[in-house]
Design a protein around this motif. Structure first.
Motif, PDB file in Angstrom:
ATOM      1  N   PRO A 222      67.023  13.417  73.528  1.00  0.00           N
ATOM      2  CA  PRO A 222      68.436  13.138  73.233  1.00  0.00           C
ATOM      3  C   PRO A 222      69.288  14.388  73.409  1.00  0.00           C
ATOM      4  O   PRO A 222      68.804  15.518  73.283  1.00  0.00           O
ATOM      5  CB  PRO A 222      68.407  12.683  71.769  1.00  0.00           C
ATOM      6  CG  PRO A 222      67.017  12.181  71.556  1.00  0.00           C
ATOM      7  CD  PRO A 222      66.141  13.025  72.420  1.00  0.00           C
ATOM      8  N   GLY A 223      70.556  14.190  73.679  1.00  0.00           N
ATOM      9  CA  GLY A 223      71.439  15.298  74.022  1.00  0.00           C
ATOM     10  C   GLY A 223      71.560  16.375  72.967  1.00  0.00           C
ATOM     11  O   GLY A 223      71.718  17.558  73.286  1.00  0.00           O
ATOM     12  N   PHE A 224      71.489  16.002  71.676  1.00  0.00           N
ATOM     13  CA  PHE A 224      71.646  16.997  70.616  1.00  0.00           C
ATOM     14  C   PHE A 224      70.587  18.082  70.717  1.00  0.00           C
ATOM     15  O   PHE A 224      70.897  19.278  70.680  1.00  0.00           O
ATOM     16  CB  PHE A 224      71.582  16.311  69.250  1.00  0.00           C
ATOM     17  CG  PHE A 224      71.525  17.265  68.091  1.00  0.00           C
ATOM     18  CD1 PHE A 224      72.643  17.990  67.718  1.00  0.00           C
ATOM     19  CD2 PHE A 224      70.343  17.452  67.384  1.00  0.00           C
ATOM     20  CE1 PHE A 224      72.588  18.887  66.650  1.00  0.00           C
ATOM     21  CE2 PHE A 224      70.284  18.338  66.316  1.00  0.00           C
ATOM     22  CZ  PHE A 224      71.413  19.056  65.951  1.00  0.00           C
ATOM     23  N   PHE A 225      69.322  17.683  70.868  1.00  0.00           N
ATOM     24  CA  PHE A 225      68.245  18.665  70.935  1.00  0.00           C
ATOM     25  C   PHE A 225      68.277  19.415  72.270  1.00  0.00           C
ATOM     26  O   PHE A 225      67.925  20.592  72.339  1.00  0.00           O
ATOM     27  CB  PHE A 225      66.899  17.964  70.734  1.00  0.00           C
ATOM     28  CG  PHE A 225      66.767  17.323  69.396  1.00  0.00           C
ATOM     29  CD1 PHE A 225      66.455  18.065  68.276  1.00  0.00           C
ATOM     30  CD2 PHE A 225      67.009  15.956  69.233  1.00  0.00           C
ATOM     31  CE1 PHE A 225      66.362  17.480  67.022  1.00  0.00           C
ATOM     32  CE2 PHE A 225      66.913  15.354  67.992  1.00  0.00           C
ATOM     33  CZ  PHE A 225      66.598  16.118  66.886  1.00  0.00           C
ATOM     34  N   GLY A 226      68.720  18.743  73.313  1.00  0.00           N
ATOM     35  CA  GLY A 226      68.867  19.425  74.590  1.00  0.00           C
ATOM     36  C   GLY A 226      69.914  20.523  74.527  1.00  0.00           C
ATOM     37  O   GLY A 226      69.750  21.596  75.130  1.00  0.00           O
ATOM     38  N   SER A 227      70.985  20.298  73.769  1.00  0.00           N
ATOM     39  CA  SER A 227      72.016  21.325  73.649  1.00  0.00           C
ATOM     40  C   SER A 227      71.512  22.524  72.848  1.00  0.00           C
ATOM     41  O   SER A 227      71.839  23.679  73.160  1.00  0.00           O
ATOM     42  CB  SER A 227      73.269  20.736  72.997  1.00  0.00           C
ATOM     43  OG  SER A 227      72.994  20.292  71.674  1.00  0.00           O
TER      44      SER A 227
ATOM     45  N   PRO B 136      63.762  10.130  80.531  1.00  0.00           N
ATOM     46  CA  PRO B 136      64.419  11.115  81.401  1.00  0.00           C
ATOM     47  C   PRO B 136      65.910  10.827  81.554  1.00  0.00           C
ATOM     48  O   PRO B 136      66.338   9.671  81.579  1.00  0.00           O
ATOM     49  CB  PRO B 136      63.682  10.945  82.737  1.00  0.00           C
ATOM     50  CG  PRO B 136      63.113   9.576  82.705  1.00  0.00           C
ATOM     51  CD  PRO B 136      62.802   9.286  81.271  1.00  0.00           C
ATOM     52  N   HIS B 137      66.682  11.890  81.619  1.00  0.00           N
ATOM     53  CA  HIS B 137      68.102  11.782  81.946  1.00  0.00           C
ATOM     54  C   HIS B 137      68.489  13.032  82.731  1.00  0.00           C
ATOM     55  O   HIS B 137      68.212  14.151  82.323  1.00  0.00           O
ATOM     56  CB  HIS B 137      68.973  11.629  80.691  1.00  0.00           C
ATOM     57  CG  HIS B 137      68.809  12.718  79.689  1.00  0.00           C
ATOM     58  ND1 HIS B 137      69.515  13.896  79.730  1.00  0.00           N
ATOM     59  CD2 HIS B 137      67.990  12.812  78.611  1.00  0.00           C
ATOM     60  CE1 HIS B 137      69.157  14.668  78.721  1.00  0.00           C
ATOM     61  NE2 HIS B 137      68.229  14.042  78.022  1.00  0.00           N
TER      62      HIS B 137
ATOM     63  N   SER C 264      63.596  21.474  69.487  1.00  0.00           N
ATOM     64  CA  SER C 264      64.451  21.863  70.611  1.00  0.00           C
ATOM     65  C   SER C 264      63.813  22.918  71.504  1.00  0.00           C
ATOM     66  O   SER C 264      64.437  23.384  72.451  1.00  0.00           O
ATOM     67  CB  SER C 264      65.798  22.396  70.085  1.00  0.00           C
ATOM     68  OG  SER C 264      65.608  23.601  69.353  1.00  0.00           O
ATOM     69  N   SER C 265      62.569  23.300  71.217  1.00  0.00           N
ATOM     70  CA  SER C 265      61.940  24.408  71.932  1.00  0.00           C
ATOM     71  C   SER C 265      61.560  24.072  73.371  1.00  0.00           C
ATOM     72  O   SER C 265      61.375  24.978  74.194  1.00  0.00           O
ATOM     73  CB  SER C 265      60.684  24.867  71.176  1.00  0.00           C
ATOM     74  OG  SER C 265      59.687  23.857  71.216  1.00  0.00           O
ATOM     75  N   GLY C 266      61.393  22.792  73.681  1.00  0.00           N
ATOM     76  CA  GLY C 266      60.926  22.415  75.015  1.00  0.00           C
ATOM     77  C   GLY C 266      59.428  22.518  75.171  1.00  0.00           C
ATOM     78  O   GLY C 266      58.915  22.340  76.278  1.00  0.00           O
ATOM     79  N   GLY C 267      58.723  22.776  74.078  1.00  0.00           N
ATOM     80  CA  GLY C 267      57.277  22.937  74.163  1.00  0.00           C
ATOM     81  C   GLY C 267      56.538  21.639  74.418  1.00  0.00           C
ATOM     82  O   GLY C 267      55.485  21.628  75.060  1.00  0.00           O
ATOM     83  N   ILE C 268      57.069  20.529  73.918  1.00  0.00           N
ATOM     84  CA  ILE C 268      56.480  19.210  74.158  1.00  0.00           C
ATOM     85  C   ILE C 268      57.285  18.479  75.234  1.00  0.00           C
ATOM     86  O   ILE C 268      56.749  18.056  76.258  1.00  0.00           O
ATOM     87  CB  ILE C 268      56.445  18.379  72.868  1.00  0.00           C
ATOM     88  CG1 ILE C 268      55.638  19.111  71.784  1.00  0.00           C
ATOM     89  CG2 ILE C 268      55.831  17.009  73.151  1.00  0.00           C
ATOM     90  CD1 ILE C 268      54.183  19.331  72.136  1.00  0.00           C
ATOM     91  N   TYR C 269      58.562  18.301  74.987  1.00  0.00           N
ATOM     92  CA  TYR C 269      59.458  17.676  75.959  1.00  0.00           C
ATOM     93  C   TYR C 269      60.626  18.613  76.237  1.00  0.00           C
ATOM     94  O   TYR C 269      61.243  19.126  75.309  1.00  0.00           O
ATOM     95  CB  TYR C 269      60.003  16.343  75.437  1.00  0.00           C
ATOM     96  CG  TYR C 269      58.950  15.304  75.167  1.00  0.00           C
ATOM     97  CD1 TYR C 269      58.227  14.736  76.207  1.00  0.00           C
ATOM     98  CD2 TYR C 269      58.674  14.884  73.862  1.00  0.00           C
ATOM     99  CE1 TYR C 269      57.256  13.781  75.961  1.00  0.00           C
ATOM    100  CE2 TYR C 269      57.708  13.923  73.611  1.00  0.00           C
ATOM    101  CZ  TYR C 269      57.001  13.379  74.662  1.00  0.00           C
ATOM    102  OH  TYR C 269      56.040  12.442  74.417  1.00  0.00           O
ATOM    103  N   ARG C 270      60.930  18.795  77.498  1.00  0.00           N
ATOM    104  CA  ARG C 270      62.110  19.573  77.856  1.00  0.00           C
ATOM    105  C   ARG C 270      63.371  18.762  77.575  1.00  0.00           C
ATOM    106  O   ARG C 270      63.328  17.559  77.352  1.00  0.00           O
ATOM    107  CB  ARG C 270      62.043  19.971  79.335  1.00  0.00           C
ATOM    108  CG  ARG C 270      61.145  21.192  79.612  1.00  0.00           C
ATOM    109  CD  ARG C 270      61.264  21.598  81.077  1.00  0.00           C
ATOM    110  NE  ARG C 270      62.653  21.846  81.427  1.00  0.00           N
ATOM    111  CZ  ARG C 270      63.273  23.013  81.257  1.00  0.00           C
ATOM    112  NH1 ARG C 270      62.620  24.039  80.760  1.00  0.00           N
ATOM    113  NH2 ARG C 270      64.532  23.151  81.611  1.00  0.00           N
ATOM    114  N   PRO C 271      64.535  19.428  77.588  1.00  0.00           N
ATOM    115  CA  PRO C 271      65.782  18.722  77.271  1.00  0.00           C
ATOM    116  C   PRO C 271      66.043  17.493  78.136  1.00  0.00           C
ATOM    117  O   PRO C 271      66.689  16.545  77.681  1.00  0.00           O
ATOM    118  CB  PRO C 271      66.849  19.792  77.520  1.00  0.00           C
ATOM    119  CG  PRO C 271      66.150  21.088  77.376  1.00  0.00           C
ATOM    120  CD  PRO C 271      64.755  20.857  77.821  1.00  0.00           C
TER     121      PRO C 271
END
Length: 376
Positions: free
Chosen positions: A265-270, A42-43, A254-261
């Motif tokens: 890591p920041g790249f996929f969250g963006s 988490p961040h 980056s879909s958030g289907g498994i882990y949300r941003p």
């Protein structure tokens, strides 16, 4: 004495040339999936402490300091405010301290985020020698207890869409672009209907709002197909790799289907903010579980991808028109006598060996591209 090319050497060069695509896929999939999922942490995960007194302020500050950037802890005045934040997906947990502490979560927003929050506050309650009561304000449908069924629906619809790109682009290469675009639209309709059947009658991933799930799935699939068909005019046999990068490697992760941003890591969250897979997953969640909150923004994301596909198909049609206009001029033989006319007629009525080999090569390339796409 001259000899022809070595068949073994030719076959080896052919195999080595085509091995490049799966090797690049292996590299890309490993970097994308392991980079996005191998160590979720988490961040800036937003959580609320319910209360306005000194005790609530101290607890919030303590968690903020101990978290070292993992949590974004704030205080809210009451339970109703905390519940509103959860329903608006502005927070992922709300802790109500006291003799009987309670944690509010909304697992439909993200089951993994809810679990991360629960882990934190279970320890907080344990430090106070009190059992923690967990209340889920937005549980998922009975057919999707983990909330990840929407992600696997995304996978099914995506595969149906991008695997069809090679068929329409390669096997339908002789068709006008407008016909290929219509085939893409029709295929996306079929794919989205299959997705709606999975989501509703077959697996009961949602218990209401199925028409909206279908509409979002159609817009998503149509965008993929139009972009893929347009790209095929430029990438040819590399189209499969191109759509894999766009709609699998970067999309699923980056879909958030498994882990949300907040857990990635920041790249996929963006990417989550504007990629089409996130638009579908978050759009379905907002539509089904959160009274449409945030749905407009997610529909806009999907619509922009659809628009990009439309623009790309239009550009590809013009590119192909220019190619077709210049090809006859470049290939036209110069005017000559009777012998030239006779030769021209012979060429028109009986294809040369070179032409036959070219046509065979094009057919083989199209078949290889379709097999490669379907295998993936």
């Amino acid at each position: 004495m001259s000899t022809g090319p070595n068949p073994t050497a030719c076959a080896l060069r052919h195999v080595l040339g085509h091995l490049l695509t799966p090797l690049l896929m292996c590299l890309g999939m490993g970097l994308a999936y392991l980079g996005a999922f191998h160590a979720p942490q988490p961040h800036d995960l937003r959580v609320d402490i319910v209360g306005s007194g000194p005790a609530a302020q101290v607890l919030a500050q303590t968690l903020q300091d101990k978290g070292d950037g993992a949590l974004d802890v704030r205080t809210v005045a009451d339970r109703a405010t905390a519940a509103t934040s959860l329903h608006r997906q502005d927070s992922f947990g709300a802790y109500i301290p006291g003799e009987h502490p309670e944690l509010l979560v909304a697992s439909a927003s993200s089951d993994t985020s809810a679990m991360a929050v629960e882990k934190v506050f279970t320890q907080v309650a344990a430090d106070q020698d009190a059992p923690l009561k967990v209340t889920d304000l937005a549980p998922t449908a009975s057919g999707d207890p983990t909330g990840q069924g929407v992600f696997f629906l995304l996978v099914a619809v995506s595969i149906g869409a991008y695997a069809s790109v090679a068929v329409i682009g390669a096997a339908g290469a002789a068709l006008p672009m407008r016909i290929r675009a219509l085939l893409a639209a029709g295929t996306s309709l079929v794919v989205s209907l299959i997705g709606a059947l999975f989501a509703g009658p077959v697996f009961h991933l949602v218990d209401h709002g199925l028409a909206g799930v279908w509409a979002l799935s159609w817009l998503y699939a149509a965008g993929i197909l139009l972009i893929g068909v347009g790209l095929h005019s430029y990438l040819r046999r590399w189209t499969t790799l191109g759509v894999m990068v766009l709609f699998v490697m970067l999309n699923f992760t980056s879909s958030g289907g498994i882990y949300r941003p907040e857990l990635q890591p920041g790249f996929f969250g963006s990417l989550h903010a504007f990629w089409n897979g996130a638009g579908l997953v978050e759009g379905i969640r907002g539509h089904v579980y959160f009274d449409g909150h945030g749905l407009g923004g997610n529909v806009l994301v999907l619509a922009l991808w659809f628009l990009a596909g439309t623009v790309l198909v239009t550009a590809a049609a013009r590119t192909e028109a220019r190619r077709n206009a210049t090809a006859p001029a470049g290939a036209a033989p110069a005017a000559g006598g009777t012998g030239t006319v006779t030769a021209q007629k012979a060429e028109q009525t009986e294809p040369t060996e070179q032409t036959e080999q070219t046509e065979k090569g094009e057919r083989a390339e199209a078949e290889e591209e379709m097999e490669e796409s379907v295998a993936v």
